[in-house]
Design a protein around this motif. Sequence first.
Motif, short mmCIF file in Angstrom:
data_model
loop_
_atom_site.label_atom_id
_atom_site.label_comp_id
_atom_site.label_asym_id
_atom_site.label_seq_id
_atom_site.Cartn_x
_atom_site.Cartn_y
_atom_site.Cartn_z
N THR A 1 3.65 0.02 -10.87
CA THR A 1 2.57 1.00 -10.98
C THR A 1 2.76 2.22 -10.08
N CYS A 2 3.76 2.20 -9.21
CA CYS A 2 3.92 3.29 -8.25
C CYS A 2 5.28 3.96 -8.43
N PRO A 3 5.28 5.29 -8.59
CA PRO A 3 6.55 6.00 -8.80
C PRO A 3 7.20 6.50 -7.50
N HIS A 4 6.56 6.25 -6.36
CA HIS A 4 7.01 6.90 -5.13
C HIS A 4 8.10 6.10 -4.42
N PRO A 5 8.81 6.78 -3.52
CA PRO A 5 9.89 6.07 -2.81
C PRO A 5 9.33 5.03 -1.84
N TYR B 1 0.86 -1.18 0.00
CA TYR B 1 0.00 0.00 0.00
C TYR B 1 0.90 1.23 0.00
N CYS B 2 0.71 2.13 -0.97
CA CYS B 2 1.52 3.35 -1.04
C CYS B 2 0.67 4.53 -0.56
N ARG B 3 1.19 5.25 0.42
CA ARG B 3 0.44 6.39 0.98
C ARG B 3 0.23 7.49 -0.06
N SER B 4 1.23 7.70 -0.91
CA SER B 4 1.09 8.78 -1.90
C SER B 4 0.11 8.41 -3.00
N CYS B 5 0.15 7.16 -3.42
CA CYS B 5 -0.85 6.70 -4.39
C CYS B 5 -2.22 6.61 -3.73
N GLY B 6 -2.22 6.32 -2.42
CA GLY B 6 -3.48 6.06 -1.73
C GLY B 6 -4.12 4.78 -2.23
ZN LIG Z 1 2.88 5.32 -4.89
#
Ligand SMILES: [Zn+2]
Length: 388
Positions: A340-344, A328-333
């Motif tokens: 699929t997720c570009p965040h650290p 689960y990515c907090r920035s993607c929510g």
């Molecule tokens: Zn993300």
Amino acid sequence: MIPRPHGGRLVSRLLSDPDRARREAELDDMMRLHPGVDAIYDAEKIGLGAYSPLEGFMNRTTLDSVLSTGRLPNELPWSIPILLAPAGRENDKVVASARAGDSIALLDASERPFAVLQLEEKFPYDRTAVARTTYGTTDPAHPNVADLQAAGEVALGGRIDLLRRLDLPTGPLELSPSESRAAFERRGWKNVAAYQCRNPPHTAHEYLQRLTLEREDVDALFIQPVVGRLKKGDYRPEIILQAYEALVRHYHPSDRVMLASLSITMRYAGPKAALFLAIVRKNFGCSHYIVGRDQAGVGTYYDPYAAHRIFDEYPIGIQPLRYEETFYCRSCGWMATKKTCPHPATDRLDTSQTRIRKALAEGIDPPTELLRPEVAKVLRQPNVLLES
Ligand SMILES: [Zn+2]
């Protein structure tokens, strides 16, 4: 299509009523062996065809072939030795006097004969070599290596006659391969994806299951936790099953998901275990097999993606569905993978079971992005972990 079993034919060594009556009449004259819990599970699964094409415990030729080539003598891929090598003074006496051709009664945990071994060969084997080749280590901190070191030095090979199925705590959830195959056919499922697990589900697991259910080449999902003998600190089998029941009941479409248990001893052999567990699921009738990150690993013994690659080296007639680590990515929510997720990575919720266990033990409910409340409720119960 529902695949044919490994080797083409579903083994059945469960005796018919007249054969069983005949065998049972001979039991009084047989030597009696306490196989130990791992081999009790294995003997039953052999008898029911879960380990097809194996019809019994491995002999020396088969063991050597599996260790040196990752294949049975008939060239079929096979990665995990299935040995009967009981330890203990009483067993030692039986092993010492047993001769090829003998029938030996195998006792279950309540000392009742449940199977008969037709002894074909007894042979010393190299426990260190089995550990090194299968588990890639001889470190006694590895749970299965420790088991091997405690096993007997002589193995008994030969076919199994199964007198009856085991009386397992998993009850009706414990299916045989012929039962799961019949259930798939009744529901009209041709392409069933197997989901291997041994931990209660958090949302990263559920996401993998959902990704699989979205595929157009998959009709249904067969969730089959291994709950036979796990290691200290793992959740108790009934807790794992209750947690999955909660997930399936509340969050999965009931006409596309089936839950069953698999009572065998977990082999934490990383890629080799993944291959073995996939072969078993092929025997249960699954056409696809989900392989996430670090499947069947323990500690840091295995490259987390080695379990993805072994299916290229050993094609077994089941389609591996390889997935990156899900989180689960907090920035993607949202749930995501690296694809699929570009965040650290620091944006991701920590899905470590250790962390979840600790939070629950301290009375803190993990966020619902990490754990479904219905699952958390199951895990909050007292004494949910195995202590030995
Ligand atoms: Zn993300």
